[in-house]
Scaffold this active site. Sequence first.
Site, PDB file in Angstrom:
ATOM      1  N   ILE A  50      35.051   4.496  14.899  1.00 59.06           N
ATOM      2  CA  ILE A  50      34.645   4.388  16.303  1.00 59.06           C
ATOM      3  C   ILE A  50      35.779   4.862  17.217  1.00 59.06           C
ATOM      4  O   ILE A  50      35.540   5.544  18.217  1.00 59.06           O
ATOM      5  CB  ILE A  50      34.255   2.931  16.644  1.00 59.06           C
ATOM      6  N   CYS A  51      37.000   4.505  16.864  1.00 55.29           N
ATOM      7  CA  CYS A  51      38.165   4.787  17.714  1.00 55.29           C
ATOM      8  C   CYS A  51      38.279   6.250  18.143  1.00 55.29           C
ATOM      9  O   CYS A  51      38.485   6.518  19.333  1.00 55.29           O
ATOM     10  CB  CYS A  51      39.444   4.326  17.028  1.00 55.29           C
ATOM     11  N   PRO A  52      38.154   7.225  17.236  1.00 55.97           N
ATOM     12  CA  PRO A  52      38.334   8.607  17.697  1.00 55.97           C
ATOM     13  C   PRO A  52      37.244   9.060  18.666  1.00 55.97           C
ATOM     14  O   PRO A  52      37.488   9.920  19.509  1.00 55.97           O
ATOM     15  CB  PRO A  52      38.310   9.438  16.413  1.00 55.97           C
ATOM     16  N   ILE A  55      38.659   7.720  21.998  1.00 57.07           N
ATOM     17  CA  ILE A  55      39.886   8.421  22.380  1.00 57.07           C
ATOM     18  C   ILE A  55      39.555   9.840  22.822  1.00 57.07           C
ATOM     19  O   ILE A  55      40.043  10.312  23.861  1.00 57.07           O
ATOM     20  CB  ILE A  55      40.891   8.426  21.213  1.00 57.07           C
TER      21      ILE A  55
END
Length: 177
Positions: A50-52, A55
Amino acid sequence: MLTVGDQFPQFALQAVVSREKGKEFTEINDKSYAGKWRVFFFWPMDFTFICPTEIAEFGRRSGDFADRDAQVLGVSTDTHFVHLAWRNHHDDLRDLKIPMLADTKRELSQALGILHKDGVPLRATFIVDPQGIIRWVSVNDLSVGRSVPEVLRVLDGLQTDELCPCNWQKGEATLNV
């Protein structure tokens, strides 16, 4: 957890700001970007799923934040070396236009009160005004990504210094009471 009206904590962290050899890292602290609005968003850890997406979207929208005199700062507890490795190996992060801060000692995450019981930061977002006061906080569970357009919408509302109704969008009328 620190909240609206609280002073954002002092900090000094290493950050990845480039992939260019010799210019990859710099220190960013609470005095960096003086006089600007700052948007801090925290993610649990690098090399995840999920993070990328978050970001990369903050990176794509960095110009929209800059147009509002705001600097976006991404933070996790991974080291700046891990951040750089991730940027080098993830297509969506290679040309990122925002700093990736390394809160490796977890001091900033802990001061903000956003550490998950597993020791990683929650998906927390803080909008901080030019005086260093927290004006908005949003925290998501680890399994749900945040909405960058909503962060922009709230920033727009805060910058009007007026009363903004539900679902208000930049350019719409504010409330007159």
